[in-house]
Write a protein that holds these residues in place. Structure first.
Motif, mmCIF file in Angstrom:
data_model
loop_
_atom_site.group_PDB
_atom_site.id
_atom_site.type_symbol
_atom_site.label_atom_id
_atom_site.label_comp_id
_atom_site.label_asym_id
_atom_site.label_seq_id
_atom_site.Cartn_x
_atom_site.Cartn_y
_atom_site.Cartn_z
ATOM 1 N N ASN A 175 36.943 105.510 -40.934
ATOM 2 C CA ASN A 175 36.988 104.104 -41.336
ATOM 3 C C ASN A 175 35.722 103.357 -40.943
ATOM 4 O O ASN A 175 35.252 102.487 -41.669
ATOM 5 C CB ASN A 175 38.209 103.415 -40.733
ATOM 6 N N ARG A 176 35.167 103.696 -39.780
ATOM 7 C CA ARG A 176 33.916 103.057 -39.372
ATOM 8 C C ARG A 176 32.778 103.423 -40.325
ATOM 9 O O ARG A 176 31.936 102.600 -40.663
ATOM 10 C CB ARG A 176 33.567 103.455 -37.933
ATOM 11 N N SER A 177 32.772 104.684 -40.753
ATOM 12 C CA SER A 177 31.756 105.131 -41.702
ATOM 13 C C SER A 177 31.867 104.354 -43.010
ATOM 14 O O SER A 177 30.861 103.903 -43.571
ATOM 15 C CB SER A 177 31.915 106.633 -41.962
ATOM 16 N N LEU A 179 33.197 101.395 -43.409
ATOM 17 C CA LEU A 179 32.835 99.999 -43.159
ATOM 18 C C LEU A 179 31.323 99.818 -43.107
ATOM 19 O O LEU A 179 30.784 98.847 -43.660
ATOM 20 C CB LEU A 179 33.459 99.522 -41.849
ATOM 21 N N ILE A 180 30.630 100.736 -42.461
ATOM 22 C CA ILE A 180 29.171 100.647 -42.390
ATOM 23 C C ILE A 180 28.563 100.700 -43.786
ATOM 24 O O ILE A 180 27.625 99.964 -44.107
ATOM 25 C CB ILE A 180 28.613 101.766 -41.484
ATOM 26 N N GLY A 181 29.116 101.560 -44.631
ATOM 27 C CA GLY A 181 28.637 101.626 -46.011
ATOM 28 C C GLY A 181 28.860 100.317 -46.753
ATOM 29 O O GLY A 181 27.981 99.847 -47.485
ATOM 30 N N PHE A 182 30.014 99.712 -46.558
ATOM 31 C CA PHE A 182 30.298 98.425 -47.199
ATOM 32 C C PHE A 182 29.330 97.353 -46.716
ATOM 33 O O PHE A 182 28.773 96.592 -47.510
ATOM 34 C CB PHE A 182 31.730 97.990 -46.903
ATOM 35 N N HIS A 183 29.156 97.268 -45.387
ATOM 36 C CA HIS A 183 28.253 96.259 -44.823
ATOM 37 C C HIS A 183 26.833 96.434 -45.357
ATOM 38 O O HIS A 183 26.150 95.449 -45.667
ATOM 39 C CB HIS A 183 28.237 96.366 -43.297
ATOM 40 N N THR A 184 26.393 97.672 -45.458
ATOM 41 C CA THR A 184 25.041 97.934 -45.938
ATOM 42 C C THR A 184 24.875 97.464 -47.378
ATOM 43 O O THR A 184 23.884 96.826 -47.733
ATOM 44 C CB THR A 184 24.719 99.440 -45.815
ATOM 45 N N ALA A 200 29.996 103.509 -32.608
ATOM 46 C CA ALA A 200 30.302 104.720 -33.372
ATOM 47 C C ALA A 200 29.093 105.193 -34.145
ATOM 48 O O ALA A 200 28.833 106.386 -34.258
ATOM 49 C CB ALA A 200 31.465 104.442 -34.336
ATOM 50 N N ALA A 201 28.320 104.263 -34.696
ATOM 51 C CA ALA A 201 27.139 104.630 -35.467
ATOM 52 C C ALA A 201 26.121 105.338 -34.602
ATOM 53 O O ALA A 201 25.474 106.286 -35.030
ATOM 54 C CB ALA A 201 26.522 103.387 -36.100
ATOM 55 N N ARG A 202 25.978 104.871 -33.371
ATOM 56 C CA ARG A 202 24.983 105.496 -32.488
ATOM 57 C C ARG A 202 25.443 106.867 -31.994
ATOM 58 O O ARG A 202 24.633 107.703 -31.624
ATOM 59 C CB ARG A 202 24.698 104.566 -31.303
ATOM 60 N N GLN A 203 26.749 107.084 -32.013
ATOM 61 C CA GLN A 203 27.272 108.352 -31.509
ATOM 62 C C GLN A 203 27.340 109.434 -32.577
ATOM 63 O O GLN A 203 27.436 110.610 -32.265
ATOM 64 C CB GLN A 203 28.684 108.142 -30.936
ATOM 65 N N CYS A 204 27.295 109.020 -33.847
ATOM 66 C CA CYS A 204 27.479 109.973 -34.938
ATOM 67 C C CYS A 204 26.254 109.989 -35.838
ATOM 68 O O CYS A 204 25.917 108.963 -36.424
ATOM 69 C CB CYS A 204 28.718 109.592 -35.742
ATOM 70 N N PRO A 205 25.555 111.121 -35.972
ATOM 71 C CA PRO A 205 24.355 111.184 -36.820
ATOM 72 C C PRO A 205 24.613 110.722 -38.243
ATOM 73 O O PRO A 205 23.786 110.060 -38.847
ATOM 74 C CB PRO A 205 23.983 112.675 -36.771
ATOM 75 N N LEU A 210 23.802 106.118 -42.317
ATOM 76 C CA LEU A 210 24.408 105.086 -43.150
ATOM 77 C C LEU A 210 23.981 103.690 -42.715
ATOM 78 O O LEU A 210 23.772 102.808 -43.521
ATOM 79 C CB LEU A 210 25.932 105.176 -43.096
ATOM 80 N N SER A 211 23.874 103.492 -41.404
ATOM 81 C CA SER A 211 23.559 102.164 -40.905
ATOM 82 C C SER A 211 22.062 101.885 -40.884
ATOM 83 O O SER A 211 21.640 100.770 -40.649
ATOM 84 C CB SER A 211 24.122 102.001 -39.466
#
Length: 213
Positions: A175-177, A179-184, A200-205, A210-211
């Motif tokens: 869900n965070r992934s 959301l980041i796509g939507f925000h972008t 979450a973005a900093r923890q996941c390549p 995406l961010s």
């Protein structure tokens, strides 16, 4: 109901439809342009998709409009450097089939199948398209807003979806992934730095890409 915001936005295409009926197809006809290194594109692709959605979800019975839009869409499929099938062709195919009982439009459906490599591999004139707008859930509506480039309504729907998901402790990486796509897409990248999203973005390549971090 928040999803009605999108249906109302699609309903604004009535003016485009009325213009088409009066002989003005300038907003939806194929207009080729060169997109630099990306090659040949069509200025009115999104406009045609918006009108196709209007015809679909508002139950407009207009054979001439559907056939004309279908032919304009074929020009894009045949000339676009990225080829592709696209939602517009799928919707218009579904609508055109209603008028094809006597095989009147078989030649157009065959032309669509041969429009480009992607169509040859993946286009199927028998594929069904859902006509009931209300069978789209909230995420479906957000995705449709993105495809239609309705950023104003999309922002409202995304905010509602975030509230439905709950606080950051209930968010998973998927869900965070999303959301980041939507925000972008919405130009709201700063919101990706809020607690629970930025971490979450900093923890996941994958999320970092995406961010944009």
């Amino acid at each position: 109901m928040i999803r009605n915001k999108l249906r109302e936005k699609i309903g604004e295409q009535q003016s485009v439809y009325e213009a088409l009926k009066s002989g003005d197809d300038s907003q939806v006809c194929y207009q080729e342009f060169q997109k630099g290194e990306w090659g040949t594109d069509d200025i009115n692709y999104t406009n045609r998709l918006r009108l196709a959605c209007y015809l679909l979800y508002y139950g407009i019975d207009d054979e001439r409009a559907v056939a004309d839009l279908f032919e304009e869409e074929l020009k894009d499929r045949e000339n676009n450097s990225f080829q592709g099938i696209g939602s517009t062709l799928c919707i218009l195919t579904w609508l055109l089939r209603k008028y094809n009982a006597a095989h009147k439009y078989d030649h157009l459906l065959e032309r669509a199948k041969n429009a480009n490599f992607d169509c040859a591999c993946g286009y199927d004139a028998e594929d069904a398209v859902e006509e009931d707008f209300w069978k789209n859930d909230l995420l479906d509506c957000i995705d449709l807003c993105q495809e239609l480039d309705y950023k104003d309504v999309m922002g409202l729907l995304v905010d509602t979806w975030k509230k439905e998901i709950g606080d950051s402790s209930g968010w998973n990486l998927s869900n965070r992934s999303i959301l980041i796509g939507f925000h972008t897409f919405l130009g709201r990248e700063m919101e990706n730095e809020k607690p629970g999203v930025g971490v979450a973005a900093r923890q996941c390549p994958k999320l970092q890409s995406l961010s944009g971090n």
